[in-house]
Design a protein around this motif. Structure first.
Motif, PDB file in Angstrom:
ATOM      1  N   SER A 423       0.986  -1.293   0.110  1.00 41.76           N
ATOM      2  CA  SER A 423      -0.142  -0.107   0.066  1.00 41.76           C
ATOM      3  C   SER A 423       0.896   1.364  -0.077  1.00 41.76           C
ATOM      4  O   SER A 423       0.337   2.293   0.096  1.00 41.76           O
ATOM      5  CB  SER A 423      -0.891   0.120   1.123  1.00 41.76           C
ATOM      6  N   LEU A 424       2.145   1.004   0.119  1.00 42.61           N
ATOM      7  CA  LEU A 424       3.024   2.290   0.310  1.00 42.61           C
ATOM      8  C   LEU A 424       3.277   2.942  -1.070  1.00 42.61           C
ATOM      9  O   LEU A 424       3.627   2.104  -2.164  1.00 42.61           O
ATOM     10  CB  LEU A 424       4.422   1.719   0.718  1.00 42.61           C
ATOM     11  N   ASN A 484      -3.009 -10.481   1.946  1.00 42.65           N
ATOM     12  CA  ASN A 484      -2.066  -9.470   1.713  1.00 42.65           C
ATOM     13  C   ASN A 484      -0.902  -9.918   2.305  1.00 42.65           C
ATOM     14  O   ASN A 484      -0.828  -9.531   3.565  1.00 42.65           O
ATOM     15  CB  ASN A 484      -2.651  -8.062   1.693  1.00 42.65           C
ATOM     16  N   SER A 485       0.263 -10.393   1.858  1.00 42.98           N
ATOM     17  CA  SER A 485       1.517 -10.644   2.682  1.00 42.98           C
ATOM     18  C   SER A 485       2.524  -9.774   2.787  1.00 42.98           C
ATOM     19  O   SER A 485       3.404  -9.599   3.343  1.00 42.98           O
ATOM     20  CB  SER A 485       1.945 -11.834   2.015  1.00 42.98           C
ATOM     21  N   ALA A 486       2.108  -8.531   2.208  1.00 43.57           N
ATOM     22  CA  ALA A 486       3.177  -7.290   2.096  1.00 43.57           C
ATOM     23  C   ALA A 486       3.182  -6.789   3.559  1.00 43.57           C
ATOM     24  O   ALA A 486       2.000  -6.632   4.135  1.00 43.57           O
ATOM     25  CB  ALA A 486       2.812  -6.249   1.052  1.00 43.57           C
ATOM     26  N   LEU A 487       4.142  -6.179   3.988  1.00 45.87           N
ATOM     27  CA  LEU A 487       4.300  -5.446   5.204  1.00 45.87           C
ATOM     28  C   LEU A 487       5.234  -3.982   5.051  1.00 45.87           C
ATOM     29  O   LEU A 487       6.092  -4.041   4.158  1.00 45.87           O
ATOM     30  CB  LEU A 487       5.394  -6.232   6.127  1.00 45.87           C
ATOM     31  N   ILE A 488       4.169  -3.280   5.695  1.00 43.42           N
ATOM     32  CA  ILE A 488       4.677  -1.736   5.034  1.00 43.42           C
ATOM     33  C   ILE A 488       6.089  -1.399   5.302  1.00 43.42           C
ATOM     34  O   ILE A 488       6.490  -0.761   4.825  1.00 43.42           O
ATOM     35  CB  ILE A 488       3.851  -1.087   5.589  1.00 43.42           C
ATOM     36  N   TYR A 489       6.742  -2.087   6.315  1.00 42.39           N
ATOM     37  CA  TYR A 489       8.169  -1.810   6.464  1.00 42.39           C
ATOM     38  C   TYR A 489       9.257  -2.665   5.756  1.00 42.39           C
ATOM     39  O   TYR A 489      10.254  -2.273   5.809  1.00 42.39           O
ATOM     40  CB  TYR A 489       8.404  -2.083   7.957  1.00 42.39           C
ATOM     41  N   GLU A 490       8.724  -3.470   4.967  1.00 46.46           N
ATOM     42  CA  GLU A 490       9.620  -4.674   4.422  1.00 46.46           C
ATOM     43  C   GLU A 490      10.669  -4.194   3.649  1.00 46.46           C
ATOM     44  O   GLU A 490      12.020  -4.764   3.558  1.00 46.46           O
ATOM     45  CB  GLU A 490       9.101  -5.782   3.853  1.00 46.46           C
ATOM     46  N   LEU A 491      10.555  -3.368   2.727  1.00 48.59           N
ATOM     47  CA  LEU A 491      11.562  -2.698   1.800  1.00 48.59           C
ATOM     48  C   LEU A 491      12.648  -2.218   2.339  1.00 48.59           C
ATOM     49  O   LEU A 491      13.669  -2.054   1.972  1.00 48.59           O
ATOM     50  CB  LEU A 491      10.689  -1.931   0.593  1.00 48.59           C
ATOM     51  N   TYR A 524      15.433   5.609  -2.102  1.00 52.39           N
ATOM     52  CA  TYR A 524      14.310   6.292  -1.209  1.00 52.39           C
ATOM     53  C   TYR A 524      14.135   5.990   0.165  1.00 52.39           C
ATOM     54  O   TYR A 524      14.013   6.606   0.959  1.00 52.39           O
ATOM     55  CB  TYR A 524      13.036   6.184  -2.002  1.00 52.39           C
ATOM     56  N   PHE A 525      14.595   4.475   0.549  1.00 49.83           N
ATOM     57  CA  PHE A 525      14.292   4.205   1.706  1.00 49.83           C
ATOM     58  C   PHE A 525      15.589   4.116   2.856  1.00 49.83           C
ATOM     59  O   PHE A 525      16.710   4.172   2.469  1.00 49.83           O
ATOM     60  CB  PHE A 525      14.063   2.517   1.734  1.00 49.83           C
ATOM     61  N   LEU A 526      15.301   4.459   4.071  1.00 45.58           N
ATOM     62  CA  LEU A 526      16.066   4.317   5.102  1.00 45.58           C
ATOM     63  C   LEU A 526      16.282   2.937   5.584  1.00 45.58           C
ATOM     64  O   LEU A 526      15.328   2.110   5.348  1.00 45.58           O
ATOM     65  CB  LEU A 526      15.970   5.147   6.151  1.00 45.58           C
ATOM     66  N   GLY A 527      17.333   2.533   5.730  1.00 41.16           N
ATOM     67  CA  GLY A 527      17.599   0.910   5.939  1.00 41.16           C
ATOM     68  C   GLY A 527      17.199   0.448   7.348  1.00 41.16           C
ATOM     69  O   GLY A 527      17.263   1.160   8.485  1.00 41.16           O
ATOM     70  N   VAL A 528      16.546  -0.795   7.650  1.00 40.42           N
ATOM     71  CA  VAL A 528      16.184  -1.189   8.914  1.00 40.42           C
ATOM     72  C   VAL A 528      16.914  -2.652   8.961  1.00 40.42           C
ATOM     73  O   VAL A 528      16.759  -3.617   8.135  1.00 40.42           O
ATOM     74  CB  VAL A 528      14.772  -1.385   8.970  1.00 40.42           C
ATOM     75  N   SER A 529      17.496  -3.109  10.270  1.00 40.80           N
ATOM     76  CA  SER A 529      18.202  -4.322  10.639  1.00 40.80           C
ATOM     77  C   SER A 529      16.998  -5.377  10.793  1.00 40.80           C
ATOM     78  O   SER A 529      15.737  -5.037  11.006  1.00 40.80           O
ATOM     79  CB  SER A 529      19.076  -4.133  11.792  1.00 40.80           C
ATOM     80  N   THR A 530      17.279  -6.515  10.833  1.00 44.48           N
ATOM     81  CA  THR A 530      16.219  -7.534  10.993  1.00 44.48           C
ATOM     82  C   THR A 530      16.178  -7.797  12.457  1.00 44.48           C
ATOM     83  O   THR A 530      15.554  -8.891  12.948  1.00 44.48           O
ATOM     84  CB  THR A 530      16.846  -8.854  10.303  1.00 44.48           C
ATOM     85  N   GLU A 531      16.978  -7.116  13.412  1.00 36.78           N
ATOM     86  CA  GLU A 531      17.139  -7.514  14.767  1.00 36.78           C
ATOM     87  C   GLU A 531      15.688  -7.559  15.564  1.00 36.78           C
ATOM     88  O   GLU A 531      15.646  -8.532  16.307  1.00 36.78           O
ATOM     89  CB  GLU A 531      17.808  -6.237  15.445  1.00 36.78           C
ATOM     90  N   ASN A 532      14.751  -7.000  15.223  1.00 32.54           N
ATOM     91  CA  ASN A 532      13.300  -6.822  16.043  1.00 32.54           C
ATOM     92  C   ASN A 532      12.447  -7.475  14.942  1.00 32.54           C
ATOM     93  O   ASN A 532      11.223  -7.438  15.524  1.00 32.54           O
ATOM     94  CB  ASN A 532      12.889  -5.387  16.131  1.00 32.54           C
TER      95      ASN A 532
END
Length: 550
Positions: A423-424, A484-491, A524-532
């Motif tokens: 949806s992003l 819908n398997s997409a997660l808004i944070y996944e990219l 365009y995206f800031l990165g996020v680790s898989t830690e959480n």
């Protein structure tokens, strides 16, 4: 003078010659309208001029990049029409939401578009087309672009450019209407010959030709269940306050990513639980049929659904329909002589129905396992016999096609369509194609599990997409439930894994153009680790660390 080679012919031209002039000279050599120029492995818009001796080829509306340019240009024409014709609507109220078939659903926040308004907008667009209204591009300093879009009430773009590393921004101008678009544009509105505006729900469908038939407008086919699922994803995004990449980046900067992950995962788990309750409520379901396009997260979903079914007293047994592949020597081949694993004829449908009918009748049946190394089916003592509470969870691309399960009573089947329907948006006027998210998912997973390069994944994506269009999408409205398997944070998570793979695609490779486009998109995206990230998350199926055997 410069020397330019086109289709093996080398000629001298004045150094001010544009690619559009070159394209006009060679248009009769191409079946479809030329949209862009290709110099080496760099795409050039037609208004530009070559600066040195070079070899030039062309991309048409039948090519992916050319088709995207057509859609992008038609979208800008619509945005200008809204700006000219609907004085009460601000640019930031207009949002390109999502694709439904060949159409693009466009909404206007707080406004129900009328038939008269649609006629007015389409008339304005057709006038632009007839006038061949020119589109120009200028590179402006980022600060200047931010000021421009602030004045135009395009707050989503202002937020997006806050995180842009580049010091400049490309701004397009169509008859005085200025906007930012992610990707290439056509030189003027005259190129957009085939389009129509249709009323749909509260908004508009911008209907354009399919890439396979770019000179013909297809009849728009409403897909109510798909629309409902996409709309629900938008509602979730609105609830979280995240409509665009800029919104997501804001949340990451504020340190809210952990909460965002937990809420998104909880929303998905709730939906899985609702589907499980519906299956249990029906009482006579013995076969849960799960289908969806590549990299939708079918495997993780089937395991999570099975857990939910167990909490309701049922005994689920996951089965992959791939185990019913025919032995390799009996697999059909495509027009290029390659094995076609996507078509229904690659599956031993008769044996599948014989086994499933036997199970439904209470018999003990030995199920096959397909050995992908040898290309043959094997029987390794996997016996099943269905009791009162047993249920089979079947996952495969043909699960929604009744020809796959022709012998099974309809009441014994519950069909689920799954896809990653993001949806992003990049911003309100630049949507993120769901296929981009799935391609990046597959690239990361195949590199991790199969050692496949990004070049290989990109190279085979066309044939994968072709199979989806033929064997999956036509049956999606037959589903009892959509997931819908997409997660808004996944990219933001996948970015860390995908970028090194994409950088390995070098300019001498045909896949370089697509790799470069995806790298720009991920920037365009800031990165996020898989830690959480929870270990049962669907994203774990692709980046690793899943609790499930995926």
């Amino acid at each position: 003078m410069i020397r330019i080679t086109i289709l093996g012919e080398t000629k001298s031209y004045e150094d001010k010659v544009t690619y559009q002039e070159l394209a006009q000279a060679y248009q009769d050599r191409y079946e479809e309208t030329i949209a862009l120029a290709l110099v080496g492995n760099r795409i050039q818009e037609l208004y530009k001029s070559p600066s040195r001796d070079c070899e030039v080829s062309f991309l048409t509306f039948a090519d992916s990049a050319g088709h995207k340019a057509y859609v992008r240009t038609a979208t800008m024409m619509l945005m200008k029409a809204v700006d000219d014709e609907l004085s009460d609507i601000r640019p930031d109220q207009v949002k390109v939401e999502f694709a439904i078939g060949n159409g693009y659903y466009i909404s206007m926040k707080g406004h129900h578009v009328t038939q008269a308004e649609i006629r007015s907008l389409e008339g304005a667009m057709r006038q632009m087309q007839q006038d061949r209204l020119e589109i120009t591009k200028s590179s402006v300093p980022k600060d200047e672009a931010v000021k421009l879009f602030e004045e135009q009430n395009m707050s989503d773009k202002v937020k997006l450019f806050r995180y842009r590393r580049s010091s400049s921004v490309n701004v397009y101008n169509l008859g005085g209407y200025r906007d930012y678009f992610y990707g290439y544009m056509l030189p003027n509105a005259g190129y957009v010959e085939h389009f129509e505006l249709l009323p749909y729900k509260q908004g508009i469908i911008l209907n354009v030709p399919d890439m396979q038939k770019p000179a013909k407008l297809s009849i728009f086919q409403p897909r109510e269940k798909l629309f409902e699922t996409l709309n629900q994803a938008n509602d979730w995004g609105n609830t979280l306050g995240i409509d665009t990449v800029g919104d997501l980046n804001d949340q990451i900067c504020k340190g809210n990513i952990s909460d965002l992950v937990l809420v998104q995962e909880a929303l998905q788990e709730r939906r899985i639980g609702e589907i499980a309750k519906e299956i249990a409520r029906r009482g006579d379901v013995k076969f849960v049929m799960i289908a969806g396009p590549s990299s939708s997260g079918k495997t993780s979903f089937s395991h999570r659904l099975s857990i939910q079914l167990r909490t309701l007293g049922l005994k689920p047994h996951p089965i992959a329909l791939d185990n019913y592949f025919k032995d390799r020597e009996h697999t059909p081949k495509d027009e290029f002589g390659n094995y076609n694993f996507e078509c229904l004829e690659a599956i031993d449908v008769e044996q599948f129905n014989k086994d499933m009918t036997g199970l439904l009748e209470g018999r003990r049946v030995e199920l096959p396992t397909f050995n992908f190394k040898t290309g043959a089916r094997e029987y390794l003592g996997d016996y099943k016999q269905l009791g009162k509470d047993d249920i089979l969870v079947l996952e495969g691309i043909h699960g929604l096609n009744d020809k796959m399960s022709y012998s099974l009573p309809n009441e014994s089947k519950y069909k689920i369509y799954i896809s990653a329907l993001t949806s992003l948006n990049v911003d309100e006027h630049n949507r993120i194609p769901t296929t981009d998210g799935r391609l990046l998912r597959r690239m990361v997973r195949d590199a991790r599990t199969r050692g496949a390069s990004a070049q290989r994944t990109i190279g085979m994506w066309y044939s994968v997409r072709k199979g989806e269009e033929e064997y999956i999408f036509p049956f999606q409205e037959n589903a009892d439930a959509f997931f819908n398997s997409a997660l808004i944070y996944e990219l933001a998570v996948i970015k860390q894994y995908a970028e090194p793979l994409l950088y390995s695609v070098t300019p001498d490779m045909p896949e370089y153009i697509e790799a470069k486009r995806l790298l720009k998109f991920l920037s365009y995206f800031l990165g996020v680790s898989t830690e959480n990230l929870p270990n049962n998350s669907i994203v774990r199926e692709f980046v690793g660390g899943s609790v499930f055997p995926v």
